[in-house]
Design a protein around this motif. Sequence first.
Motif: not given
Length: 495
Positions: A332-346
Amino acid sequence: MTNAASPTHPLSALLADVAVRRQHGATNPIIQALTLDSRQAGPGTVFFALRGAQTDGHQFIGKAVALGAAAVVCEEMPAEQQADTLYIEVADSATAMARMAATFYGHPSRQLKLVGITGTNGKTTCATLLHKLFRELGYHVGLLSTVQNQIDEEVIPATHTTPDAIRLNELLARMVRAGCTHTFMEVSSHAVVQHRVTGLRFAGGIFTNLSHDHLDYHGTFDNYLRAKKGFFDALDKNAFALTNADDKRGPVMLQNTAAARETYSLRGPATFRARLIENAVHGLHLDVDGRDAQFRLIGVFNAYNLLAVYGAAVLLGEDATEVLTVLSGLTSAPGRFEPLLAPKSRITGIVDYAHTPDALENVLSTIADIRQPSQQVITVVGCGGNRDAAKRPVMANLACQGSARVVLTSDNPRFEDPNEILRQMQAGVQAPDLGKVLTIPDRREAIKTAVALAQPGDIVLVAGKGHETYQEIQGVRAEFDDRKVLAEMFDLLGK
């Protein structure tokens, strides 16, 4: 204003499609540039005096003439006139500007397959997906969107969802010179009312949906509806009008259009139909017109976006199977339901542009569909200043309904007091939800607090600004990117 490489025309040629009430002064000057900014006026320039919500361009006619403007287009002749300047009176300066800009640049929209997307939500996603799709299909393609404008891979910063008519035609002409065959553009309701797209020839139009937004400008929902509908009313018989049959305002868009009337639906009969098989964290699984298709995008709202894009591509003559094959791999386009996963805590962070009640409800509904029972949703949300205030309590209430915890914060307060905006949001919080809500005006601190509240596996939604890389406070735009701040907080808090 146009640049040094712009064409030149005798003014009479630019007036061919303009209804002139009367004119006075110099005869038929050669025009080298067009501008609506009096500060950019000069010899060989036409200055357009536009009446806006904040300022009236007629106040700056004298300044434009003093700088050497060859001609002035206005709705009311100034009391003082200079003999070496041509004054042209018209009924509507914005309409005249749009038609003259199209002529000045050689009617570039007639040399492209130009498709406009309008609606409250989904415009940017649809335009971006179409741009990516047709690039993958081997075409040279232009994009005009809220996030950015593009000519193939060349990125041109965007300042408005739809540029003013001069800038718009200049960009379209650049796309033609670059060999583009297709251009996909967002068409805002402001652009229709302000005649920014007047004089353009569209190969087709797409309607996504309509919900509460921009009432600060349009005044009433009916005015907002009519603005969207005006785009379809102007399409000609050679174009297509593709509308969302599942939105109750969708059929309204087709009532007076001369274009071919087409529909798409997840619920009932339509030209293009899809059935939702699965909506999961890894993406969507749909049956599209009898073809099984997997997509990387998530959420029912994206199922509609994908179906609209698919339908438009087929109406533009592309093979349905090939379109679905390419679409299945697109993001999708940037900033549209854009995910980011925290590396340690998930912890899953999600940044989304949702800044209307309908968009926020869609995002929260999508998260509810894909989350595990053990995952809590923590939402950070605010509302922009100097914009529609009626949605503020509604946004807060929706955030409470779809979240375990809510942090109310600033969006772009602009020239309003952030605390007053937040007080209006707080009015929408019901008594049973008071304990789950925190109010933190500083957006960075709000995001930090939300991440601190999150337990391993939880979901943090940061809504409202999406792709934006700034925060606007008292007329100053300071650098601020929700995606960067969220990642920073994950690292800072060791998550």
